[in-house]
Design a protein around this motif. Sequence first.
Motif, PDB file in Angstrom:
ATOM      1  N   LYS A  76       6.096   8.764   4.964  1.00  0.00           N
ATOM      2  CA  LYS A  76       4.990   7.873   5.339  1.00  0.00           C
ATOM      3  C   LYS A  76       4.094   7.524   4.154  1.00  0.00           C
ATOM      4  O   LYS A  76       3.182   6.707   4.290  1.00  0.00           O
ATOM      5  N   THR A  77       4.310   8.149   3.002  1.00  0.00           N
ATOM      6  CA  THR A  77       3.508   7.837   1.813  1.00  0.00           C
ATOM      7  C   THR A  77       4.424   7.683   0.612  1.00  0.00           C
ATOM      8  O   THR A  77       5.587   8.117   0.619  1.00  0.00           O
ATOM      9  N   ASP A  78       3.907   7.070  -0.432  1.00  0.00           N
ATOM     10  CA  ASP A  78       4.673   6.840  -1.660  1.00  0.00           C
ATOM     11  C   ASP A  78       4.255   7.842  -2.730  1.00  0.00           C
ATOM     12  O   ASP A  78       3.237   8.514  -2.622  1.00  0.00           O
ATOM     13  N   GLY A  79       5.065   7.896  -3.779  1.00  0.00           N
ATOM     14  CA  GLY A  79       4.693   8.695  -4.945  1.00  0.00           C
ATOM     15  C   GLY A  79       5.272  10.098  -4.929  1.00  0.00           C
ATOM     16  O   GLY A  79       5.997  10.509  -4.021  1.00  0.00           O
ATOM     17  N   VAL A 260      -6.197   4.158   9.800  1.00  0.00           N
ATOM     18  CA  VAL A 260      -5.489   5.394   9.456  1.00  0.00           C
ATOM     19  C   VAL A 260      -4.407   5.063   8.432  1.00  0.00           C
ATOM     20  O   VAL A 260      -3.838   3.971   8.456  1.00  0.00           O
ATOM     21  N   PRO A 261      -4.111   5.984   7.529  1.00  0.00           N
ATOM     22  CA  PRO A 261      -3.121   5.694   6.484  1.00  0.00           C
ATOM     23  C   PRO A 261      -1.685   6.053   6.852  1.00  0.00           C
ATOM     24  O   PRO A 261      -0.766   5.683   6.128  1.00  0.00           O
ATOM     25  N   GLU A 262      -1.475   6.787   7.955  1.00  0.00           N
ATOM     26  CA  GLU A 262      -0.164   7.384   8.168  1.00  0.00           C
ATOM     27  C   GLU A 262       0.817   6.511   8.938  1.00  0.00           C
ATOM     28  O   GLU A 262       1.948   6.923   9.204  1.00  0.00           O
ATOM     29  N   PRO A 267       0.102  -0.251   7.007  1.00  0.00           N
ATOM     30  CA  PRO A 267      -0.722  -0.127   8.215  1.00  0.00           C
ATOM     31  C   PRO A 267      -1.415  -1.424   8.614  1.00  0.00           C
ATOM     32  O   PRO A 267      -1.689  -1.642   9.796  1.00  0.00           O
ATOM     33  N   SER A 268      -1.687  -2.305   7.629  1.00  0.00           N
ATOM     34  CA  SER A 268      -2.385  -3.543   7.972  1.00  0.00           C
ATOM     35  C   SER A 268      -1.547  -4.421   8.889  1.00  0.00           C
ATOM     36  O   SER A 268      -2.084  -5.242   9.636  1.00  0.00           O
ATOM     37  N   HIS A 269      -0.216  -4.269   8.875  1.00  0.00           N
ATOM     38  CA  HIS A 269       0.629  -5.030   9.796  1.00  0.00           C
ATOM     39  C   HIS A 269       0.284  -4.661  11.239  1.00  0.00           C
ATOM     40  O   HIS A 269       0.188  -5.531  12.108  1.00  0.00           O
TER      41      HIS A 269
END
Length: 574
Positions: A76-79, A260-262, A267-269
């Motif tokens: 769910k996150t990058d990096g 929320v970031p997850e 998430p903006s979609h």
Amino acid sequence: MLRAPRHFCIFILLWAQGSLLLSNNPILAADRKEAAAISGAASTSDSLGDILRYISGAWDTLTRTMNRCESLEDSKTDGEPLLYLPADMPIPSSITELQTHCRVRVEHLPEKITGPGQIDLSKIPAEGLLYLENPYVVPGGQFNEMYGWDSYFIIRGLLRDNRLELAKGMVENFFFEISHYGGILNANRTYYLTRSQPPFLSSMILAVYEAERAVGKQDLPWLKRGYQFVERDYEQWTHHPHLAGDTGLSRYFDHGDGPVPEIMGDPSHYYRGVAYYFLIHGGSHKDYLIQASNARAASPAMGPEFPIYVCDPKAASAGSSDCAPADRMTLTADFYKGDRSMRESGFDVTFRFGPFGAETHHYAPVCLNSLLYKTEKDLEQMSALLGHPEEARNWKAKAAERQQRMVKYFWDENRGQFFDYNFVTRQRSKYEYATTFYPLWAGLASKAQAQSVMQNLKVFEQPGGLTTSRVESQAQWDFPYGWAPIHLLAVEGMRRYNAGADADRIAGKFLSTVLDNYKREHNIREKYNMMTRSSETSVVAGYAQNFTGFGWTNAVFLEFLHASPGARALLQGK
């Protein structure tokens, strides 16, 4: 809301590919990998033995520990994977060793956390995994961390499958979370430090305690330790900001603000789709969508802005050269608070608390308060076992008071069901939801109330089992979907009030649905369509994928199989 001149029409451009409401991603590669790992060696036979071997093997496949590289990944996150330790904790030798084998950064949280949400997330440089001491079972699919309420059902399955040490270690992990991260978290990721999940800790502790006692080990010192952690967890739910107005009841509430970031992908979609829904439907929903210029004046940290365009109605399509920018819209801070609080409830997403859960924090919910009543009764039992009769009487009185308030605000005598209560509008909801069975599971319903609820079983019962609601909102926690945790609590509630025949029938339907889909797919899913008795889903609001694994479905299958001899006989005949 903006109003266009009569000879114009308003078009909303969502600047996202796929669904208007959500980014409808295909099944993740990680999900396919999980499914293959769990079911790779599964026989094509349709025997009950095959699915039991699948479940037994799944516990190991779904187990994560802090000394294995794959446990650190987060789709769910990058990096680069980042592992955080509590601020005051030395780096364990196992983590030092881990760094020699894995591509991972290890950091300490910037400060000691003293209570739920009591940390400035802006001080955390990047999202990461939060350290836990013991191995734990993840749900499946994309979920690579230990979740709050999922774990209760997973622990029930582990105990049923004689995996006592693993189950107890997971409970100990929750003790660790309370000690070092301020409370039981939605899951052990930094972006979950602002919220919890439905409170099942006392139920987990007693399940492990009783399992140990059944094999001759009555660990009262451990029960005493658990009692103290349950008290601490209970406190957060019974004080501001988790209080539901002046009802004396509790609500879900996330301490964070904004989007929320997850959410998978961008998430903006998701939030574009929500904004579109509110703009199209208008009415009372206008409170959650405002012009961006006004939003910036009210709060500089609101969230993403969404453009709308005013076009000549003769224009061939929205977004053509005939369209001109009219304004930009954004969702309000109150919407984001409701959205976050809905995620603490575990029911993400349902329209039960308003569209997209926007009003979750305005409700005293049946589910949460039933669990708190159960917690109070569990603390009464634990006090008695520990030889503290005065404390036991105190918890008994608290439970009785909550029961009285719940009946006052939740019980609808005419409709024969328990409904959530909006303490802002001072109105009881009319949204029929399967959490009406929670008071039966907790044991707070009267016999007459339980009989009335059972007379309404037809509202939820379908060919595959129980649907969560009767509203087809296209959200995953609404009609026509059914979920393992709701089934377990509902069926056990039915048995508690001597509705054994109904309980066996519902358990049998759910077992049969899971088994029949396993025969076709050789895996077990997160949720099922109760109308078609299949794993096919068409979810717009929530996870579009139907993840495999799957911890709580595995667990409930085992529980139903052992508790319903009639249902087991039915399956063995398949």
